[in-house]
Motif scaffolding. Structure first.
Motif, short mmCIF file in Angstrom:
data_model
loop_
_atom_site.label_atom_id
_atom_site.label_comp_id
_atom_site.label_asym_id
_atom_site.label_seq_id
_atom_site.Cartn_x
_atom_site.Cartn_y
_atom_site.Cartn_z
N PHE A 1 0.68 -1.07 -0.10
CA PHE A 1 -0.08 -0.19 -0.05
C PHE A 1 0.88 1.13 0.23
N GLU A 2 2.00 1.27 1.00
CA GLU A 2 2.71 2.41 0.98
C GLU A 2 3.62 2.53 -0.43
N ASP A 3 3.94 1.53 -0.93
CA ASP A 3 4.59 1.42 -2.21
C ASP A 3 3.72 1.60 -3.47
N GLY B 1 -12.58 9.33 14.90
CA GLY B 1 -12.32 9.68 13.80
C GLY B 1 -11.49 8.53 12.95
N ASP B 2 -10.92 7.44 13.79
CA ASP B 2 -10.04 6.55 13.20
C ASP B 2 -10.74 5.06 12.92
N LEU B 3 -10.62 4.59 11.79
CA LEU B 3 -11.42 3.39 11.50
C LEU B 3 -10.55 2.31 11.50
N HIS B 4 -9.43 2.38 11.63
CA HIS B 4 -8.48 1.20 11.67
C HIS B 4 -8.61 0.24 12.59
N ASP B 5 -9.17 -1.15 12.39
CA ASP B 5 -9.15 -1.73 13.59
C ASP B 5 -8.61 -3.21 13.47
N ILE B 6 -7.59 -3.56 12.60
CA ILE B 6 -7.00 -4.69 12.53
C ILE B 6 -6.20 -4.89 13.73
N LEU C 1 -6.50 -7.52 16.84
CA LEU C 1 -5.52 -8.58 17.12
C LEU C 1 -5.17 -8.44 18.70
N VAL C 2 -5.00 -7.20 19.22
CA VAL C 2 -4.87 -7.08 20.80
C VAL C 2 -5.98 -7.55 21.60
N ALA C 3 -7.30 -7.54 21.01
CA ALA C 3 -8.26 -7.86 21.90
C ALA C 3 -8.37 -9.60 21.77
C1 B12 Z 1 -4.84 -1.37 6.68
C2 B12 Z 1 -4.82 -0.03 6.43
C3 B12 Z 1 -5.85 0.75 6.33
C4 B12 Z 1 -7.14 0.32 6.04
C5 B12 Z 1 -8.04 -0.12 7.63
C6 B12 Z 1 -8.64 -1.27 7.52
C7 B12 Z 1 -9.06 -1.79 8.85
N1 B12 Z 1 -10.20 -2.43 8.93
O1 B12 Z 1 -8.16 -1.36 10.05
C8 B12 Z 1 -7.88 1.26 5.38
C9 B12 Z 1 -7.93 1.06 3.85
C10 B12 Z 1 -9.65 1.36 5.71
C11 B12 Z 1 -7.30 2.57 5.84
C12 B12 Z 1 -7.83 3.85 5.69
C13 B12 Z 1 -6.86 5.09 5.74
N2 B12 Z 1 -5.67 5.01 6.12
CO1 B12 Z 1 -4.50 3.46 6.67
N3 B12 Z 1 -3.43 2.12 6.78
C14 B12 Z 1 -3.55 0.85 6.71
C15 B12 Z 1 -2.11 0.21 6.97
C16 B12 Z 1 -1.59 -0.08 5.59
C17 B12 Z 1 -1.90 -1.03 7.78
C18 B12 Z 1 -2.59 -1.09 9.14
C19 B12 Z 1 -2.80 -2.37 9.80
O2 B12 Z 1 -3.74 -2.86 9.80
N4 B12 Z 1 -1.40 -2.92 10.33
C20 B12 Z 1 -1.35 -4.31 10.89
C21 B12 Z 1 -1.72 -4.14 12.33
C22 B12 Z 1 -1.53 -5.63 12.74
O3 B12 Z 1 -0.68 -3.48 12.79
P1 B12 Z 1 -1.01 -2.14 13.77
O4 B12 Z 1 -2.45 -1.47 13.37
O5 B12 Z 1 -0.10 -1.37 14.03
O6 B12 Z 1 -1.32 -2.93 15.21
C23 B12 Z 1 -0.42 -3.42 16.11
C24 B12 Z 1 0.21 -2.26 17.01
O7 B12 Z 1 0.39 -0.88 16.59
C25 B12 Z 1 -0.18 -2.47 18.33
N5 B12 Z 1 -1.50 -1.93 18.53
C26 B12 Z 1 -2.57 -1.52 17.82
N6 B12 Z 1 -3.81 -0.87 18.39
C27 B12 Z 1 -3.69 -1.13 19.72
C28 B12 Z 1 -4.15 -0.80 20.87
C29 B12 Z 1 -3.55 -1.19 21.95
C30 B12 Z 1 -4.51 -0.98 23.33
C31 B12 Z 1 -2.23 -1.59 22.25
C32 B12 Z 1 -1.66 -1.68 23.52
C33 B12 Z 1 -1.56 -1.79 20.95
C34 B12 Z 1 -2.17 -1.64 20.01
O8 B12 Z 1 -0.53 -3.98 18.38
C35 B12 Z 1 -0.78 -4.32 16.98
C36 B12 Z 1 -0.68 -5.68 16.66
O9 B12 Z 1 0.59 -6.03 16.91
C37 B12 Z 1 -1.19 1.47 7.62
C38 B12 Z 1 0.13 1.54 7.49
C39 B12 Z 1 1.04 1.01 8.46
N7 B12 Z 1 1.93 0.30 8.02
O10 B12 Z 1 0.59 0.81 9.51
C40 B12 Z 1 -2.10 2.51 6.74
C41 B12 Z 1 -2.04 4.02 7.70
C42 B12 Z 1 -2.19 3.81 9.06
N8 B12 Z 1 -3.09 4.61 6.87
C43 B12 Z 1 -3.18 5.83 6.86
C44 B12 Z 1 -3.99 6.66 6.21
C45 B12 Z 1 -3.55 8.20 5.82
C46 B12 Z 1 -5.24 6.26 5.82
C47 B12 Z 1 -6.60 7.18 5.32
C48 B12 Z 1 -6.73 8.47 5.90
C49 B12 Z 1 -6.52 7.27 3.94
C50 B12 Z 1 -5.39 7.01 3.19
N9 B12 Z 1 -4.80 7.80 2.57
O11 B12 Z 1 -5.15 5.67 2.86
C51 B12 Z 1 -7.68 6.25 5.87
C52 B12 Z 1 -8.28 6.90 6.98
C53 B12 Z 1 -9.45 6.13 7.53
C54 B12 Z 1 -9.91 6.47 8.94
N10 B12 Z 1 -10.74 7.43 9.27
O12 B12 Z 1 -9.52 5.79 9.62
C55 B12 Z 1 -1.58 6.43 6.96
C56 B12 Z 1 -1.62 6.98 8.42
C57 B12 Z 1 -0.56 8.41 8.40
C58 B12 Z 1 -0.60 9.01 9.42
N11 B12 Z 1 0.55 9.19 10.00
O13 B12 Z 1 -1.24 9.55 9.98
C59 B12 Z 1 -0.86 4.92 7.34
C60 B12 Z 1 0.39 4.77 8.30
C61 B12 Z 1 -0.29 4.78 5.58
C62 B12 Z 1 0.60 5.54 5.16
N12 B12 Z 1 1.79 5.42 5.34
O14 B12 Z 1 -0.01 6.56 4.58
N13 B12 Z 1 -6.04 2.31 6.20
#
Ligand code: B12
Length: 215
Positions: free
Chosen positions: A52-54, A98-103, A107-109
């Protein structure tokens, strides 16, 4: 191709119809749920994120991968819940307003359930008022907040302030996470702890409720 490779490909390719069956096949082949998550599903989701990022993947592909990992987690969730026979505490968890990311939050849940927590999942786009209402209703020891955007993570201090204003801050510990978060931000926002991934989240949660290793 092994069943693990097939599961990896299914999550990466967003084949959400195939993921549940492949997850079951992985279990039948003797792999434990944690291995399927840590060694297969998370790396596949991470690769989808990199694509996605690439600009190789766009939102629809990413959404499909998200649906695929969720479909796999749904198969594993009951196994984790069954493993957590001892109840160590109750946690209210959600992705902030404001945030819809839930994957990651899902996992944490799942892993908190596996560690013995009763998990009340408020879903995504959760407001300060909803968190306060959930604390009043469910009386958790722990609140978990997830944010994936640098803009929405700024809701975390608002939620913590709302908990304080409601007079509930001494009743709960607040654990935060999500890609833009780190120790320093967690402290600045008034949280009790930060965890960078689901395994660290379980360790931190157990520590916060006083059920850590050795107790
Ligand atoms: C999947 C994804 C989406 C999906 C989400 C689907 C879903 N149902 O979640 C969709 C396509 C909907 C989406 C939309 C958007 N996204 Co998005 N998305 C991602 C992506 C590629 C992966 C996130 C993910 O699921 N990772 C996998 C999981 C397993 O990892 P994780 O979320 O980090 O969670 C781990 C830890 O963080 C931690 N953790 C997470 N939550 C919690 C909670 C607690 C309590 C604890 C202790 C730990 C913890 O444990 C988790 C498991 O190990 C990221 C890029 C990235 N590399 O993160 C961008 C990213 C987060 N998105 C981004 C953006 C900009 C958006 C959008 C605004 C639109 C766009 N331009 O793409 C919209 C916003 C929508 C909204 N209002 O929320 C940016 C954010 C930039 C920033 N710095 O703010 C990112 C970083 C991509 C980028 N580089 O541009 N996105």
């Amino acid at each position: 191709m092994t069943v693990l490779d097939e599961l990896y490909e299914a999550v990466l390719e967003g084949d959400f119809d195939l993921t549940p069956g492949l997850t079951r096949r992985g279990l039948d082949a003797g792999f434990d749920p944690q291995t399927l998550i840590d060694d297969v599903m998370i790396p596949a989701m991470a690769e989808a994120g990199r694509r996605f990022e690439d600009d190789v993947y766009f939102v629809p592909e990413l959404l499909s991968s998200g649906r695929a990992i969720t479909a796999g987690l749904d198969i594993l969730r009951p196994l984790f819940a069954a493993g957590g026979a001892r109840r160590v505490g109750r946690v209210v968890i959600g992705t902030v307003q404001g945030d819809l990311h839930d994957i990651g939050k899902n996992l944490v849940a799942v892993m908190l359930e596996g560690a013995g927590f009763e998990v009340i999942d408020l879903g995504t786009n959760v407001s300060p008022a909803e968190v306060v209402a959930a604390i009043r209703e469910h009386r958790p020891q722990l609140v978990g907040l997830s944010a994936l955007l640098t803009t929405t993570m700024l809701s975390m201090p608002s939620i913590i302030e709302a908990i304080s204003s409601a007079g509930l801050r001494d009743d709960v510990r607040v654990l935060v996470g999500g890609a833009p978060m780190n120790e320093a931000r967690a402290k600045e926002f008034g949280a009790d702890a930060f965890a960078a991934n689901a395994n660290a989240a379980v360790r931190a949660a157990l520590e916060l409720v006083g059920a850590g290793p050795g107790r």
